[in-house]
Design an enzyme around this catalytic site. Structure first.
Site, short mmCIF file in Angstrom:
data_model
loop_
_atom_site.label_atom_id
_atom_site.label_comp_id
_atom_site.label_asym_id
_atom_site.label_seq_id
_atom_site.Cartn_x
_atom_site.Cartn_y
_atom_site.Cartn_z
N ASP A 124 -3.36 -1.72 12.59
CA ASP A 124 -3.82 -0.58 11.76
C ASP A 124 -5.00 0.12 12.43
O ASP A 124 -5.38 1.22 12.03
CB ASP A 124 -4.18 -1.01 10.33
CG ASP A 124 -5.06 -2.24 10.24
OD1 ASP A 124 -5.10 -3.03 11.21
OD2 ASP A 124 -5.73 -2.41 9.21
N GLU A 153 -3.01 0.90 4.43
CA GLU A 153 -3.79 1.75 3.51
C GLU A 153 -3.72 3.22 3.93
O GLU A 153 -3.60 4.11 3.10
CB GLU A 153 -5.27 1.32 3.49
CG GLU A 153 -5.53 0.04 2.72
CD GLU A 153 -5.43 -1.20 3.59
OE1 GLU A 153 -4.79 -1.14 4.67
OE2 GLU A 153 -5.96 -2.25 3.18
N HIS A 183 -6.30 -10.30 -4.63
CA HIS A 183 -5.45 -9.14 -4.33
C HIS A 183 -4.34 -9.03 -5.37
O HIS A 183 -3.19 -8.71 -5.03
CB HIS A 183 -4.84 -9.26 -2.93
CG HIS A 183 -5.82 -8.96 -1.82
ND1 HIS A 183 -6.16 -7.69 -1.46
CD2 HIS A 183 -6.53 -9.78 -1.02
CE1 HIS A 183 -7.05 -7.73 -0.46
NE2 HIS A 183 -7.29 -9.00 -0.19
N TRP A 203 -6.86 -14.90 10.92
CA TRP A 203 -7.03 -13.45 11.10
C TRP A 203 -8.47 -13.03 11.32
O TRP A 203 -8.74 -12.03 11.96
CB TRP A 203 -6.44 -12.70 9.90
CG TRP A 203 -7.23 -12.79 8.63
CD1 TRP A 203 -7.22 -13.84 7.75
CD2 TRP A 203 -8.13 -11.83 8.08
NE1 TRP A 203 -8.06 -13.58 6.69
CE2 TRP A 203 -8.64 -12.34 6.86
CE3 TRP A 203 -8.57 -10.57 8.49
CZ2 TRP A 203 -9.55 -11.65 6.06
CZ3 TRP A 203 -9.48 -9.87 7.69
CH2 TRP A 203 -9.96 -10.41 6.50
N ASP A 246 0.19 -6.72 -3.74
CA ASP A 246 -1.23 -6.42 -3.55
C ASP A 246 -1.61 -5.44 -4.65
O ASP A 246 -0.73 -4.95 -5.37
CB ASP A 246 -1.51 -5.82 -2.16
CG ASP A 246 -2.90 -6.21 -1.65
OD1 ASP A 246 -3.87 -5.94 -2.36
OD2 ASP A 246 -3.00 -6.78 -0.55
N TRP A 271 -1.55 -3.37 8.41
CA TRP A 271 -1.97 -3.03 7.06
C TRP A 271 -1.83 -1.52 6.91
O TRP A 271 -2.09 -0.77 7.86
CB TRP A 271 -3.41 -3.48 6.83
CG TRP A 271 -3.53 -4.96 6.97
CD1 TRP A 271 -4.04 -5.65 8.01
CD2 TRP A 271 -3.05 -5.95 6.05
NE1 TRP A 271 -3.93 -7.01 7.79
CE2 TRP A 271 -3.34 -7.21 6.60
CE3 TRP A 271 -2.42 -5.88 4.80
CZ2 TRP A 271 -3.00 -8.41 5.95
CZ3 TRP A 271 -2.10 -7.07 4.16
CH2 TRP A 271 -2.39 -8.31 4.72
N TYR A 322 -4.48 -6.48 15.05
CA TYR A 322 -4.44 -5.59 13.88
C TYR A 322 -4.06 -4.18 14.31
O TYR A 322 -4.87 -3.39 14.79
CB TYR A 322 -5.79 -5.64 13.14
CG TYR A 322 -5.78 -6.71 12.06
CD1 TYR A 322 -5.21 -7.96 12.31
CD2 TYR A 322 -6.29 -6.47 10.79
CE1 TYR A 322 -5.17 -8.95 11.33
CE2 TYR A 322 -6.24 -7.45 9.80
CZ TYR A 322 -5.69 -8.68 10.09
OH TYR A 322 -5.64 -9.65 9.11
N ARG A 372 0.84 -1.21 0.00
CA ARG A 372 0.00 0.00 0.00
C ARG A 372 0.87 1.25 0.00
O ARG A 372 0.59 2.22 -0.69
CB ARG A 372 -0.94 -0.01 1.20
CG ARG A 372 -2.24 -0.76 0.99
CD ARG A 372 -2.05 -2.16 0.44
NE ARG A 372 -3.28 -2.88 0.25
CZ ARG A 372 -3.79 -3.78 1.11
NH1 ARG A 372 -3.12 -4.10 2.21
NH2 ARG A 372 -4.92 -4.39 0.86
N ASP A 404 -6.40 -14.75 0.95
CA ASP A 404 -7.54 -14.07 1.60
C ASP A 404 -8.42 -13.34 0.59
O ASP A 404 -7.96 -12.91 -0.46
CB ASP A 404 -7.03 -13.07 2.66
CG ASP A 404 -6.10 -12.02 2.06
OD1 ASP A 404 -5.28 -12.39 1.21
OD2 ASP A 404 -6.21 -10.84 2.44
N GLU A 405 -9.67 -13.23 0.98
CA GLU A 405 -10.63 -12.31 0.37
C GLU A 405 -10.78 -12.43 -1.14
O GLU A 405 -10.96 -11.42 -1.83
CB GLU A 405 -10.25 -10.86 0.74
CG GLU A 405 -10.28 -10.62 2.23
CD GLU A 405 -9.91 -9.20 2.63
OE1 GLU A 405 -10.64 -8.63 3.44
OE2 GLU A 405 -8.88 -8.68 2.16
C1 ACM Z 1 -6.41 -9.75 5.78
O1 ACM Z 1 -6.49 -8.92 6.69
N1 ACM Z 1 -7.09 -9.57 4.66
C2 ACM Z 1 -5.61 -10.94 5.90
#
Ligand code: ACM
Length: 652
Positions: free
Chosen positions: A385, A435, A236, A358, A159, A433, A383, A130, A291-292
């Protein structure tokens, strides 16, 4: 410079107790006995003798320190070589450095310390996609990790926001997918989300050359830290698919975020990339993300559908699992192991894969039950962040509230974990993270001291942990860190939770029945039907189980049991537009004596703009002079849709 000298002077002053004892250590050692008396030494430093025990006599990473009036003896069987001391010896030296406050204390209490780690994996995560981070920044964090006996740095190298590693076979990853025209992730995300060419005027980004990675890996290894690279798949991956569109289902740039699992070329790409990754990262684990994944395009992509048919895969979860299993086998064929986020459980977990849990700890526990190794990194505790103090005084964050104490109280070993599987619980990791975290300084501020809390959870026995005492020890460590040039959070001036969070609020409707004219919804129920009258005030985050969340209007009637004078009615909402939490458009307040005929009292219109980015609280309230038994509080959902969150309806 002046500031540095001043802080060094104040450090020496603050730390200069006559004989320093082991009670200041972080992480708290396994066993400590204070034996009486002290050892004074000259400014040149203490006399330290190292006793090299036969290999295996102590566990890996363990050490013993005996301080007598005559000197210090370290013993360990993890002593390494002259050129590269083993972890046991290094950790013993770190312990002494902490006691002497890096050489500023010259008298230590006589004591015996026997110390070893609770978990073998004590990790810290860095998101360099990021916002790109300098190698110097990474080395500085490695130094701090070593101070607290952390031993894994997980680098999120790829990412959508940028690819960060030189890959010789695919040069467009770094000539193009590593750059964008917007400096901040926020601007890029709100803009076209496109990439730029390396060297374009104003292009922001960067990547690590293999030479830089080799240097970083060896720097970390000398401090007993393994660097674990993460290469995201299957999702991602927008940046890869912009540089090499043929690897996505659509075949066009800027259309896909998931690799096309039906395309054999994707596996050639990933294997080649991982070959080059493993060439420069000698780590036991290679992180493959997982993930995601949206998986949407797979449902209609002919190649993905063909793959599913040929492999007998019943849904897109199994298609993801096919990819992860195939990559896990590939990585294993090179003598390494894969680790992935807990979504790699969906559709079936690859043999031998480790899971980083997570979304909570359930995924991790399920994986342990299946005999897989697990690293716990639940968002609720790990986390970083999330903001670490009252949002009004902190830099804008992605949301959430995670103060030091909340990281510290995390206990990874849960009662539901079967005794014969707990050896699969390998440790813990704190994630940052980035961002919203543009600069290296801001990232450092978010790590320290919260990463220290997780370092202690990973190393120390639970019986040696204590939240109050930890705070005192951290304050001392922060002095040491600041003197070394770290930008840390100012724990001494922590504001803490929202006003009323600890004390609650007393009011006329406290404990009264709430009638829901619109039903409670499945998410964010907090204390259920008691939430709005339990006297409990919500904190800085809607996920603290004190705020009730609705994807509809909130329309409730409070029954106070008898007709009473009412002079005030009010309820507080929050707005955080990132995750789609908005103020109500307006609130109507009505009252009644019999529950049938309601008298209109007030409408309170919203005056917080839906563009207000920062976390905002607003009380929708009215003063009045009435008698009533029933209070109807009706909050209309914002025109922006999204969630409404309310914690209490206060009546006086
Ligand atoms: C994550 O926070 N997407 C692993």
């Amino acid at each position: 410079m002046k500031r540095c000298i001043l802080s060094l002077v104040s450090l020496i002053f603050a730390l200069h107790v006559s004989a320093q004892g082991p009670e200041v250590l972080i992480p708290a050692p396994a066993e400590v006995t204070v034996t009486g008396g002290s050892y004074k030494f000259s400014k040149k430093g203490p006399k330290v003798k190292v006793q090299r025990l036969p290999e295996g006599e102590m566990p890996a990473e363990a050490y013993r320190i005996i301080i007598t009036k005559r000197g210090i003896t370290i013993s360990t069987s993890d002593w390494g070589t002259e050129a590269c001391p083993g972890a046991g010896l290094s950790y013993a030296l770190q312990t002494l450095d902490q006691m002497t406050a890096e050489g500023t204390v010259h008298e230590l209490q006589c004591c015996e310390i026997y110390d070893y780690s609770r978990f073998p994996y004590r990790g810290l995560h860095v998101d360099v996609s990021r916002h790109f981070r300098s190698v110097d920044f990474l080395k500085k964090q490695i130094d701090a990790m070593a101070m607290f006996k952390m031993n894994r740095m997980h680098i999120h190298l790829t990412d959508a926001a940028g690819w960060r590693l030189q890959i010789d076979a695919y040069p467009r990853l770094t000539q193009f997918a590593a750059w964008r025209s917007q400096h901040t992730w926020k601007e890029w995300w709100a803009g076209d989300r496109h990439y730029a060419e390396e060297g374009d005027p104003g292009a922001y980004g960067g990547y690590y050359t293999k030479e830089e990675i080799r240097d970083l890996v060896s720097y970390a290894r000398a401090r007993h830290i393994e660097i674990i690279p993460e290469i995201e798949m299957p999702s991602h991956s927008e940046e890869v698919l912009a540089a090499y569109p043929e690897l996505g289902c659509s075949g066009e740039a800027y259309q896909d975020s998931d690799f096309c699992v039906g395309n054999e070329e994707v596996f050639n790409f990933l294997e080649t990339v991982l070959d080059e990754v493993m060439e420069v990262f000698p780590s036991e684990y290679i992180h493959i993300g997982g993930d995601e994944a949206g998986k949407q395009h797979w449902k209609t992509c002919p190649k993905c559908q063909k793959r599913m048919q040929e492999e007998g895969l019943k849904d897109v979860d199994e298609l993801q699992s096919y990819m992860i299993k195939r990559m896990a086998r590939y990585v294993e064929s090179k003598g390494r192991k894969v680790i992935g986020w807990d979504e790699i459980l969906d559709g079936g977990l690859a043999e031998g894969a480790a899971v980083m849990s997570w979304r909570g700890t359930e995924g991790g526990i399920a994986a342990m039950n299946m005999g897989h190794d697990v690293v716990m990194s639940p968002g609720r505790y790990c986390y970083l962040d999330h903001t670490q103090d009252a949002p009004f005084k902190e830099p804008q964050s992605i949301g959430g509230y995670l103060p030091l104490d909340s990281v510290y109280v995390y206990e990874p070993l849960e009662p539901s974990m079967p005794a014969d599987k707990v050896h699969h619980l390998k440790g813990v990791q704190a994630n940052l993270w980035s961002e919203y975290i543009v600069t290296d300084e801001h990232a450092e501020y978010m790590y320290w001291p919260r990463a220290i809390a997780l370092a202690e959870t990973g190393w120390s026995l639970p019986g040696n942990k204590d939240v109050k005492n930890f705070r005192q020890r951290v304050l001392r460590m922060l002095e040491i860190m600041r003197a070394k040039g770290y930008q840390t959070f100012d724990l001494e001036n922590e504001y803490g939770e929202r006003d009323g969070f600890l004390t609650g609020v007393d009011h006329k409707a406290k404990g009264c029945k709430v009638i829901y004219n619109k039903p409670i919804q499945d998410w964010y129920q907090a204390a259920g039907e008691k939430t709005f009258t339990d006297g409990v005030i919500g904190g800085w985050t809607y996920s603290d189980n004190r705020w009730q969340g609705f994807l509809s209007d909130i329309d409730v009637t409070i029954d106070m049991g008898s007709v009473q004078p009412v002079s005030y009615v009010g309820g507080t909402f929050m707005q955080l537009i990132g995750p789609g939490v908005f103020m109500p458009r307006k609130v109507d307040i009505l009252v009644s004596e019999d529950g049938e005929d309601f008298t209109y009292v007030a409408t309170i219109e919203n005056d917080v703009p839906t563009s207000a980015e920062e976390l905002t609280f607003r009380t929708f309230e009215t003063s009045c002079d009435l008698n009533a038994r029933y209070i109807r509080y009706h909050a209309y959902r914002s025109t922006m849709r999204g969630f409404l969150f309310l914690d209490e309806v206060v009546v006086n």
